[in-house]
Every structure is written in structure tokens, then in C-alpha cells.
Design a protein around this motif. Sequence first.
Motif, PDB file in Angstrom:
ATOM      1  N   LYS A  39      -4.581 -22.112  -6.664  1.00  0.00           N
ATOM      2  CA  LYS A  39      -5.128 -23.279  -7.352  1.00  0.00           C
ATOM      3  C   LYS A  39      -6.651 -23.377  -7.140  1.00  0.00           C
ATOM      4  N   THR A  40      -7.070 -23.151  -5.900  1.00  0.00           N
ATOM      5  CA  THR A  40      -8.504 -23.251  -5.616  1.00  0.00           C
ATOM      6  C   THR A  40      -9.243 -21.965  -5.975  1.00  0.00           C
ATOM      7  N   GLY A  41      -8.489 -20.923  -6.310  1.00  0.00           N
ATOM      8  CA  GLY A  41      -9.134 -19.690  -6.740  1.00  0.00           C
ATOM      9  C   GLY A  41      -9.497 -18.738  -5.598  1.00  0.00           C
ATOM     10  N   ASP A  42      -8.930 -18.946  -4.398  1.00  0.00           N
ATOM     11  CA  ASP A  42      -9.148 -18.010  -3.282  1.00  0.00           C
ATOM     12  C   ASP A  42      -8.668 -16.606  -3.653  1.00  0.00           C
ATOM     13  N   PHE A  43      -7.543 -16.560  -4.314  1.00  0.00           N
ATOM     14  CA  PHE A  43      -7.083 -15.297  -4.910  1.00  0.00           C
ATOM     15  C   PHE A  43      -6.273 -15.621  -6.152  1.00  0.00           C
ATOM     16  N   SER A  44      -6.102 -14.621  -7.019  1.00  0.00           N
ATOM     17  CA  SER A  44      -5.338 -14.830  -8.250  1.00  0.00           C
ATOM     18  C   SER A  44      -3.895 -14.399  -8.035  1.00  0.00           C
ATOM     19  N   ALA A  45      -3.022 -14.792  -8.964  1.00  0.00           N
ATOM     20  CA  ALA A  45      -1.621 -14.369  -8.908  1.00  0.00           C
ATOM     21  C   ALA A  45      -1.538 -12.849  -9.028  1.00  0.00           C
ATOM     22  N   ARG A  46      -2.413 -12.263  -9.844  1.00  0.00           N
ATOM     23  CA  ARG A  46      -2.420 -10.812  -9.996  1.00  0.00           C
ATOM     24  C   ARG A  46      -2.763 -10.129  -8.676  1.00  0.00           C
ATOM     25  N   GLU A  47      -3.778 -10.667  -7.995  1.00  0.00           N
ATOM     26  CA  GLU A  47      -4.155 -10.080  -6.694  1.00  0.00           C
ATOM     27  C   GLU A  47      -3.023 -10.210  -5.676  1.00  0.00           C
ATOM     28  N   LEU A  48      -2.357 -11.359  -5.710  1.00  0.00           N
ATOM     29  CA  LEU A  48      -1.258 -11.574  -4.769  1.00  0.00           C
ATOM     30  C   LEU A  48      -0.115 -10.590  -5.040  1.00  0.00           C
ATOM     31  N   THR A  49       0.255 -10.476  -6.317  1.00  0.00           N
ATOM     32  CA  THR A  49       1.330  -9.555  -6.674  1.00  0.00           C
ATOM     33  C   THR A  49       0.942  -8.119  -6.315  1.00  0.00           C
ATOM     34  N   GLN A  50      -0.288  -7.747  -6.607  1.00  0.00           N
ATOM     35  CA  GLN A  50      -0.751  -6.390  -6.303  1.00  0.00           C
ATOM     36  C   GLN A  50      -0.712  -6.114  -4.794  1.00  0.00           C
ATOM     37  N   THR A  51      -1.065  -7.121  -3.996  1.00  0.00           N
ATOM     38  CA  THR A  51      -1.024  -6.957  -2.536  1.00  0.00           C
ATOM     39  C   THR A  51       0.405  -6.687  -2.056  1.00  0.00           C
ATOM     40  N   TYR A  52       1.353  -7.428  -2.636  1.00  0.00           N
ATOM     41  CA  TYR A  52       2.757  -7.187  -2.262  1.00  0.00           C
ATOM     42  C   TYR A  52       3.210  -5.803  -2.728  1.00  0.00           C
ATOM     43  N   LEU A  53       2.814  -5.423  -3.946  1.00  0.00           N
ATOM     44  CA  LEU A  53       3.226  -4.102  -4.451  1.00  0.00           C
ATOM     45  C   LEU A  53       2.672  -2.991  -3.558  1.00  0.00           C
ATOM     46  N   ASN A  54       1.431  -3.168  -3.080  1.00  0.00           N
ATOM     47  CA  ASN A  54       0.848  -2.170  -2.176  1.00  0.00           C
ATOM     48  C   ASN A  54       1.639  -2.085  -0.872  1.00  0.00           C
ATOM     49  N   LYS A  55       1.999  -3.258  -0.353  1.00  0.00           N
ATOM     50  CA  LYS A  55       2.779  -3.300   0.892  1.00  0.00           C
ATOM     51  C   LYS A  55       4.135  -2.618   0.710  1.00  0.00           C
ATOM     52  N   ILE A  56       4.754  -2.851  -0.455  1.00  0.00           N
ATOM     53  CA  ILE A  56       6.059  -2.235  -0.734  1.00  0.00           C
ATOM     54  C   ILE A  56       5.913  -0.710  -0.753  1.00  0.00           C
ATOM     55  N   THR A  57       4.863  -0.219  -1.416  1.00  0.00           N
ATOM     56  CA  THR A  57       4.637   1.229  -1.488  1.00  0.00           C
ATOM     57  C   THR A  57       4.495   1.824  -0.084  1.00  0.00           C
ATOM     58  N   GLU A  58       3.893   1.025   0.801  1.00  0.00           N
ATOM     59  CA  GLU A  58       3.649   1.512   2.156  1.00  0.00           C
ATOM     60  C   GLU A  58       4.920   1.525   3.018  1.00  0.00           C
ATOM     61  N   VAL A  59       5.692   0.440   2.995  1.00  0.00           N
ATOM     62  CA  VAL A  59       6.805   0.338   3.950  1.00  0.00           C
ATOM     63  C   VAL A  59       8.198   0.573   3.379  1.00  0.00           C
ATOM     64  N   ASN A  60       8.349   0.452   2.057  1.00  0.00           N
ATOM     65  CA  ASN A  60       9.704   0.569   1.510  1.00  0.00           C
ATOM     66  C   ASN A  60      10.343   1.957   1.646  1.00  0.00           C
ATOM     67  N   PRO A  61       9.581   3.050   1.549  1.00  0.00           N
ATOM     68  CA  PRO A  61      10.228   4.362   1.669  1.00  0.00           C
ATOM     69  C   PRO A  61      11.043   4.502   2.962  1.00  0.00           C
ATOM     70  N   ASN A  62      10.584   3.913   4.047  1.00  0.00           N
ATOM     71  CA  ASN A  62      11.366   3.981   5.284  1.00  0.00           C
ATOM     72  C   ASN A  62      12.461   2.912   5.341  1.00  0.00           C
ATOM     73  N   LEU A  63      12.118   1.671   4.992  1.00  0.00           N
ATOM     74  CA  LEU A  63      13.079   0.576   5.213  1.00  0.00           C
ATOM     75  C   LEU A  63      14.124   0.432   4.100  1.00  0.00           C
ATOM     76  N   ASN A  64      13.788   0.842   2.872  1.00  0.00           N
ATOM     77  CA  ASN A  64      14.747   0.821   1.755  1.00  0.00           C
ATOM     78  C   ASN A  64      15.265  -0.582   1.425  1.00  0.00           C
ATOM     79  N   ALA A  65      14.349  -1.530   1.345  1.00  0.00           N
ATOM     80  CA  ALA A  65      14.739  -2.889   0.971  1.00  0.00           C
ATOM     81  C   ALA A  65      14.914  -3.001  -0.543  1.00  0.00           C
ATOM     82  N   TYR A  66      14.016  -2.360  -1.272  1.00  0.00           N
ATOM     83  CA  TYR A  66      14.077  -2.407  -2.744  1.00  0.00           C
ATOM     84  C   TYR A  66      14.783  -1.172  -3.302  1.00  0.00           C
TER      85      TYR A  66
END
Lengths: 92, 477
Positions: B19-46
Motif C-alpha cells: 500500500k505504501t509502495g515499499d515493494f510491489s506485488a510483482r516484486e513480492l511474487t518474484q521474491t517468492y518464486l526465486n526462493k522456490i527455485t532455490e529450495v524446492n528441488p531439495n524439499l519438494n513442497a511444490y
Amino acid sequence: MEIKDIEKLAELARIEMSQQEKEKILGEMDSILGFIDQIQGAKVDINGREAGEVRNIMREDGDPHESGKYTKDILKGAPKTRDGYVEVKKIL
Amino acid sequence: MTKINLTDLTIRKAHEAMKTGDFSARELTQTYLNKITEVNPNLNAYLHLFDGALKQADEADKRFKDGTAELLTGIPMAIKNNICIKGEITTAASKILENYRAIYDATVIEKLRKAGAVFLGGTNMDEFAMGGSTENSAYGVTKNPYDDTRVSGGSSGGSVVAVAMDGSLASLGTDTGGSIRQPSSFCGTVGLKTTYGRVSRYGAIAMGSSLDQIGPVTKNVADAEIIFDCIKGDDDMDSTTIPENLIKELKVKEKMTIGIPRHFMKEGIDEDVMKNFDESIEKLKSLGHVIKDIEIPNIDYALATYYIIMPAEVSTNLSRFDGVRFGLYKDGGENLLQDYMKTRAEGFGPEARRRIILGTYVLSAGYYDAYYDKATALREVMKKDFTKAFEEVDIILTPTAPTPAFKIGEKSDDPVQMYLSDIFTVSANMVGVPALAVPSGFTERDSKQLPLGIQFMAPWMGENILFEIGKDFLGEK
């Protein structure tokens, strides 16, 4: 339970099973039934039950969608289709 | 791009920041997608990532600009892969639905979509939600982020790990006998099993229809409440939802009476779990709540009763998978019957077959009275026992699971041992009351910290009571 009971259940459940699997399941069923059989010790009268909360859960089937609207989407998921129907092998 | 600290993020914080513009929804989603790329191959959550996430995030950013954003707008969520999202692969972690694309949105998805949530992907689970470890998935186990030699719990293991590994801000799971709460206990998340009928099951692939409920997995209680408020409600497409005119708002007391069924905690419970449970009780006392020992006479039978009613419903629900209308088809039979038998033999994994066979047995002529009929009668008695208990207390408290997360493979050859993992959670499903699992601390195993949890149960429609006590316990007030 015996192997012929497992065969009968597998047939009723429409699952083809190898001899080896039937034997494995037979052993597992014995241990699971041993566990669930503890309810036989519960004091409960299966004939003296009251009807639970009763209310009409049916709604009017109004406002239907136009016929055929979803047919294409639904058939896309079916393994075999012909002329707007799903296709199966003969039954008899 | 702004660096976003995912660890401390909550729905409300993310909302304020967008709301205040600290980050956008796109940036937030992209940050999560990056995290998934990093940790999901081992943990297999998705199991699958959805294509539309960034586009949905852009839509959310527009809503923040034009002032129509709601609390869930732009919030990235993971969805258990037995909840239908139109056009996406929805497998229920079964081979029999390997290529199945949902042709409609589940009601909960429709509601979240309207609120502007972002759907990141479909999460791993035990096949058709049958299991307590995700080892029954046809697509590999989901590992515990605290120790990757241990299970995440199940069946909603993927949804829980997605949140615990910071691979989504929140997620949806389903709970038939503890499938949201037990993995939450194993991975340190908050999980809510809603009152039966409070949330529509339309679009959730059915396992035990008189038991299944969809619910949120989150990092704190406030987030679970936000999601619950969005997804709850009467639905024309699910006749088991409770009509709005029958919803009772229960009174929330500031100081509550909490009942402990001690008689139910005698055997098979890990010492550290009991110690942590007693510490949790002391904490609740110090917060001013009153603790009372109670008896729930037939609760000892809950798990055995569950393992009759649930497989009976499983054998019925899973009869629709036959290779005719959707999913896997195995050719090679001489007639339709043989095609059914081959398709189902190929498509169902061992636990699904076990429960179908068990369900077929307890429903078969000659055994119906002794098993299914007796179990349904016992279920009615249990409902009365809970009604009586709630005349004395506002809340019933138990540990969530009898042990911390166990090793991968430790229980996979012993179905009954695996079933016992749900001992504290199944009764809420059997009687239909809501239950909230919250993290309550850690224990050490092999020099690794493993989360533990406790479970609050409230009377029917008492979710507001659960949120109050949960926030109090976690210091969210």
C-alpha cells in the motif's frame, strides 16, 4: 480374512492385483482390523439412534447454463471420445 | 529491486508495504518464486508452478493504484494440489490424475481470486490426502525444512512446507483427520481445520466427504483469520455448507476455561511432547486462563471409528476414477470391466488401494452392522460427549501430534503406526468442531531443532474463540 476374501474385495473394488500384492494386503488387513476391532468394546446401541438435525438441503435447480456450454472442456479431459460422447469398450 | 525480508513477513505487513509502495506485488511474487527455485528441488513442497502468478501480481498492483486493494490482494499463496484451479494440472498427487487439468475453480479459489490473491503453485501431498507423511505421494516425499531426513507430516505436507520454507506467505490445505494440523505441528506453522460446513468443499477432490474441510496454513493466527474470513460461507454448490441464517456468533471471553482430557494422554506419547504440553499449560495459566481436567468418555474410540468411516467414504469417492471420463486410461482389457481393473491397478498407489479394500470390506453385507453402522452410531455418541464437555469449558486442549517429525521411511511399512500419528486430531473431524494447531516450541533430535505444537478445539462455529486464544498464546495481541 483369507486370500479369497481379498480377491472378492479387489473384484468389488475393480482393482487388478497380483498374487504377491494380495498376500501383502491380507497381512495388512489383519493388523488394521485388529486395531479397529476395539470399537466392538464400545457400549453403543445401533438400533436406538435418533435422527440428527433435519433440514432441507435441496435448492431449486434454477438458472441452468445453456446446453453444451461445457461439453468441449469436459470431453477434453476424457481419454477416448467420439462425436461428443465418451467412448468405452463393450460391456457384455 | 527492494530486498524483501520474507522471514518476518505477514499478510498484514505485506499489505501495508504494498500500500505504501515499499515493494510491489510483482516484486513480492518474484521474491517468492526465486526462493522456490532455490529450495524446492531439495524439499519438494511444490509439484507444479502456475504460469499466471506474475500476471496476477500485476493485476494486484493495479488494484493498489486504483484503491480497490483488499487485505489479500497481491498475497502469494500455495494451493494443495487437490483443490481445483481452472486450467491447472490437479493431480491429488496420484498417478491416476497425472494429466488432469481442472475445468473449473473451486469455490475457495473463486473467493481468493476475487480478493486478488496470487496463486504460485500446486503443492505435494499424500495421494488423495491419505497419509500422515507425504510419503504416499506418487511424486516423491516432501522433506521437513528443519531436518531434511525427516517427513513434513501429511497429508498437506507440501502446503505446510511451502510456508515454512518461505516459499509462500500462506497456503490452503485440506484436513480430513488432521492433514492440516499434524504437518503444521511438524513444521512450526499455524493450521486451521474449520467447522464442518463452514467452508465450501466444491472443487476439492473428495476423500471422506463427511470429514473433509479446506483450511489455511499460515505463519501466525491473524493470517489464518484473514484467509478464513475470505473463504468461509454458504455455497449453492455444496449442500453441506451451513446456511448463513444458522451461523451462531459465539461469545469470546477474555479469560477462558480450558479443558484437558488427561485420560486420553496415557500411552504412546513422546516424553518431550508431554513436557512441552505441560509447559504450554503453565503459559496459558500465566495468561490468566483457567485449566480444568475433563473426561470425554468415548474419545479413545475416535481413531478406530475414523478408520472405518473414512475408508468407507474413500472407497465410494474413488470409484469415479475408472479411465472413462478423465485421468489415466490403461488400455489392453477385453472389455470395459477389465479396462477399469487395469486402469485402477496402474493408477492408485498402495495406501489408496489399502483404504479402498478396507472401505469395501466394512461396507460389505455381513460386516456392515459390526463396522460401518456401529461406527456411525459411535460417532453420534461422540458428538454428544463433546457437546457435554463444551458445557463445562470454552476450549479443549491437546498436543497436536504424539511425536515430533519422524524419519523418512520410519513408519512407511506399518500402516497402523502411521495412523496413530492422527490420534489427537481425528476427533475434531469425527464430531465436526473447529480446531487450531499452533507452534508451542522445539525439541532436539540428532542435534537439530524440531518444532512441536498444541491444538485448541472449540465448539461448532467457534473459530473466533480459537483465533482469540491462539493469538493470546502466541503473543500476537
